[in-house]
Design a protein around this motif. Structure first.
Motif, PDB file in Angstrom:
ATOM      1  N   PHE A  52       1.070  -1.461  -0.061  1.00  0.00           N
ATOM      2  CA  PHE A  52      -0.041   0.190   0.108  1.00  0.00           C
ATOM      3  C   PHE A  52       0.877   0.990  -0.077  1.00  0.00           C
ATOM      4  O   PHE A  52       1.132   2.039  -0.647  1.00  0.00           O
ATOM      5  CB  PHE A  52      -0.758   0.215   1.076  1.00  0.00           C
ATOM      6  CG  PHE A  52      -1.525   1.156   1.451  1.00  0.00           C
ATOM      7  CD1 PHE A  52      -2.338   1.587   0.543  1.00  0.00           C
ATOM      8  CD2 PHE A  52      -0.861   2.438   2.114  1.00  0.00           C
ATOM      9  CE1 PHE A  52      -3.312   3.136   0.439  1.00  0.00           C
ATOM     10  CE2 PHE A  52      -1.738   3.522   2.356  1.00  0.00           C
ATOM     11  CZ  PHE A  52      -2.829   3.886   1.964  1.00  0.00           C
ATOM     12  N   TRP A  66       1.098   4.162  -2.616  1.00  0.00           N
ATOM     13  CA  TRP A  66      -0.119   5.995  -2.606  1.00  0.00           C
ATOM     14  C   TRP A  66       0.996   6.634  -2.369  1.00  0.00           C
ATOM     15  O   TRP A  66       0.667   7.613  -2.658  1.00  0.00           O
ATOM     16  CB  TRP A  66      -0.754   5.585  -0.644  1.00  0.00           C
ATOM     17  CG  TRP A  66      -1.212   6.463  -0.662  1.00  0.00           C
ATOM     18  CD1 TRP A  66      -1.368   7.249  -0.248  1.00  0.00           C
ATOM     19  CD2 TRP A  66      -2.905   6.228  -1.303  1.00  0.00           C
ATOM     20  NE1 TRP A  66      -2.529   7.787  -0.225  1.00  0.00           N
ATOM     21  CE2 TRP A  66      -3.386   7.479  -1.009  1.00  0.00           C
ATOM     22  CE3 TRP A  66      -4.090   5.664  -2.417  1.00  0.00           C
ATOM     23  CZ2 TRP A  66      -4.472   7.943  -0.904  1.00  0.00           C
ATOM     24  CZ3 TRP A  66      -5.061   6.059  -2.620  1.00  0.00           C
ATOM     25  CH2 TRP A  66      -5.587   7.503  -1.921  1.00  0.00           C
ATOM     26  N   HIS A 112      -2.274   8.770  -6.954  1.00  0.00           N
ATOM     27  CA  HIS A 112      -1.893   7.508  -6.018  1.00  0.00           C
ATOM     28  C   HIS A 112      -2.317   5.506  -5.968  1.00  0.00           C
ATOM     29  O   HIS A 112      -3.192   5.914  -6.502  1.00  0.00           O
ATOM     30  CB  HIS A 112      -3.083   7.824  -4.053  1.00  0.00           C
ATOM     31  CG  HIS A 112      -2.579   9.170  -3.912  1.00  0.00           C
ATOM     32  ND1 HIS A 112      -1.551   9.238  -3.731  1.00  0.00           N
ATOM     33  CD2 HIS A 112      -3.385  10.488  -4.210  1.00  0.00           C
ATOM     34  CE1 HIS A 112      -1.497  10.996  -2.825  1.00  0.00           C
ATOM     35  NE2 HIS A 112      -2.694  10.902  -3.240  1.00  0.00           N
ATOM     36  N   THR A 158      -2.327   0.945  -9.558  1.00  0.00           N
ATOM     37  CA  THR A 158      -2.919   0.746  -8.773  1.00  0.00           C
ATOM     38  C   THR A 158      -3.043  -0.565  -7.909  1.00  0.00           C
ATOM     39  O   THR A 158      -2.495  -1.822  -8.586  1.00  0.00           O
ATOM     40  CB  THR A 158      -4.365   1.614  -8.768  1.00  0.00           C
ATOM     41  OG1 THR A 158      -5.122   1.130  -7.669  1.00  0.00           O
ATOM     42  CG2 THR A 158      -5.258   0.825 -10.004  1.00  0.00           C
ATOM     43  N   THR A 176      -4.588   0.348  -2.231  1.00  0.00           N
ATOM     44  CA  THR A 176      -4.968   1.258  -2.119  1.00  0.00           C
ATOM     45  C   THR A 176      -6.654   1.305  -2.563  1.00  0.00           C
ATOM     46  O   THR A 176      -7.142   3.319  -2.795  1.00  0.00           O
ATOM     47  CB  THR A 176      -3.715   2.141  -3.913  1.00  0.00           C
ATOM     48  OG1 THR A 176      -4.271   0.715  -5.127  1.00  0.00           O
ATOM     49  CG2 THR A 176      -3.102   1.822  -3.773  1.00  0.00           C
ATOM     50  N   TYR A 196      -8.148   1.979   0.722  1.00  0.00           N
ATOM     51  CA  TYR A 196      -8.130   3.162   0.755  1.00  0.00           C
ATOM     52  C   TYR A 196      -9.281   4.081   0.344  1.00  0.00           C
ATOM     53  O   TYR A 196      -9.379   5.862   1.016  1.00  0.00           O
ATOM     54  CB  TYR A 196      -6.928   3.154   0.881  1.00  0.00           C
ATOM     55  CG  TYR A 196      -6.464   4.744   1.699  1.00  0.00           C
ATOM     56  CD1 TYR A 196      -6.228   4.805   2.661  1.00  0.00           C
ATOM     57  CD2 TYR A 196      -6.273   6.205   1.689  1.00  0.00           C
ATOM     58  CE1 TYR A 196      -6.206   6.092   3.545  1.00  0.00           C
ATOM     59  CE2 TYR A 196      -6.546   7.158   1.864  1.00  0.00           C
ATOM     60  CZ  TYR A 196      -6.340   7.522   3.189  1.00  0.00           C
ATOM     61  OH  TYR A 196      -5.840   8.323   4.140  1.00  0.00           O
ATOM     62  N   ARG A 197      -8.190   4.531  -1.215  1.00  0.00           N
ATOM     63  CA  ARG A 197      -9.575   5.114  -2.244  1.00  0.00           C
ATOM     64  C   ARG A 197     -10.494   5.436  -1.560  1.00  0.00           C
ATOM     65  O   ARG A 197     -12.076   6.382  -1.556  1.00  0.00           O
ATOM     66  CB  ARG A 197      -9.369   5.391  -3.489  1.00  0.00           C
ATOM     67  CG  ARG A 197      -9.458   6.382  -4.650  1.00  0.00           C
ATOM     68  CD  ARG A 197      -9.267   6.078  -5.498  1.00  0.00           C
ATOM     69  NE  ARG A 197      -8.326   5.350  -6.044  1.00  0.00           N
ATOM     70  CZ  ARG A 197      -6.740   5.648  -5.762  1.00  0.00           C
ATOM     71  NH1 ARG A 197      -6.805   6.850  -6.261  1.00  0.00           N
ATOM     72  NH2 ARG A 197      -5.573   4.884  -6.647  1.00  0.00           N
TER      73      ARG A 197
END
Length: 303
Positions: free
Chosen positions: A237, A241, A247, A255, A259, A262-263
């Motif tokens: 991660f 990120w 990110h 990606t 990630t 989290y996004r």
């Protein structure tokens, strides 16, 4: 009978606290995540709306999710393979690699161990920021500065979608190799020197010594390293990120599942959908660990 009962109570008294802590802080969050994955919770309502498997249906039709899975799958194969091959090579040189000196490592092997291990003591975010500067696409970047000095165009290590993923992989290998050099060196140190000396007396060269003596005796350590690196590849991660553009960009070219979790949770406030992603990643990780241990199982060599 009474002594057996007392012994059972004594054992339970020691197990009660750790089992309770494990249930509260490990199992309970897992169960909550499974429940939230079946809701449309956005983090602001007290009672999430239960929607069943809608998040999972949507998930498996999401192109970005499949991009993330593809990148995790590529890391799952390449990160353990490259890291273990490089770490085994260096560990062999540092412990058994000196020619004409019996069984000994190359000159300065103790110093090299410290050098190889140094990236491991750096925080992951520090590594990510460091390589942001290394990969800068101008004359202040460590890699692009010499290219531009000889008249070449700068390379977009983090801005070119065709290169960015390989840059991330390179950083992850760079950071991980040192730890596994030390791990394999410890494994080599536990192998009796008589085995290496006997193989050398029988005429084994460095190539045969590695594949016929070192690797079979280190197989258990290699197996553990493969599982740990595979879990790292699935859980990556911070490097993605912090280091990459957007990110996980550009254009989602780097990606990964973590990630996207989290996004979706903290940028889009879709906690139910993020939890569904987390559940899928959980089963991917558990499945990989079980599969790896079963496929790499072999008879243990005693020495």
């Amino acid at each position: 009978m009474f002594n057996t009962y007392r012994r059972g109570l004594f054992i339970l008294s020691f197990l009660a606290a750790p089992v309770t802590l494990y249930l509260v802080y490990v199992i309970s969050p897992y169960m909550q995540a499974f429940y939230i994955a079946m809701t449309d919770w956005r983090g602001v309502t007290a009672t999430p709306n239960f929607i069943g498997f809608d998040n999972f249906i949507r998930l498996f039709s999401d192109g970005i999710f499949w991009k993330a899975v593809t990148h995790n799958a590529a890391l799952l194969v390449l990160l353990p393979l490259l890291t273990i091959v490089i770490a085994l090579f260096f560990a062999f040189l540092l412990n058994v690699g000196r020619e004409g000196q019996g069984v000994a490592g190359v000159a300065g092997s103790r110093f090299y161990r410290v050098v190889f291990f140094f990236p491991q003591v750096l925080a992951v975010t520090v590594v990510a920021v460091l390589f942001q500067q290394v990969f800068r696409p101008d004359d202040s970047g460590m890699l692009n500065a010499p290219l531009m000095a000889i008249g070449m165009d700068p390379v977009g290590f983090l801005s070119d979608p065709d290169i960015a993923f390989w840059s991330v992989l390179g950083v992850m290998v760079w950071q991980a190799v040192g730890f596994y050099v030390v791990l394999f060196s410890a494994g080599l140190a536990s192998i009796p020197r008589d085995m290496f000396e006997a193989a050398q007396i029988d005429g084994a060269g460095r190539f045969s010594l590695f594949f016929r003596v070192t690797l079979p005796l280190l197989w258990d350590t290699v197996q553990v390293a493969w599982v740990y690196l595979g879990i790292l590849a699935l859980d990556v991660f911070a490097i993605v990120w912090v280091m990459t553009d957007q990110h996980g960009g550009p254009d989602f070219s780097t990606t990964v599942m973590a990630t996207e979790i989290y996004r979706n949770a903290f940028q889009y406030f879709r906690f139910g959908y993020a939890s569904a992603l987390g559940v899928v990643m959980f089963f991917f990780t558990i499945g990989f660990a079980i599969l790896s241990l079963r496929l790499s199982r072999r008879e243990r060599i005693e020495y």
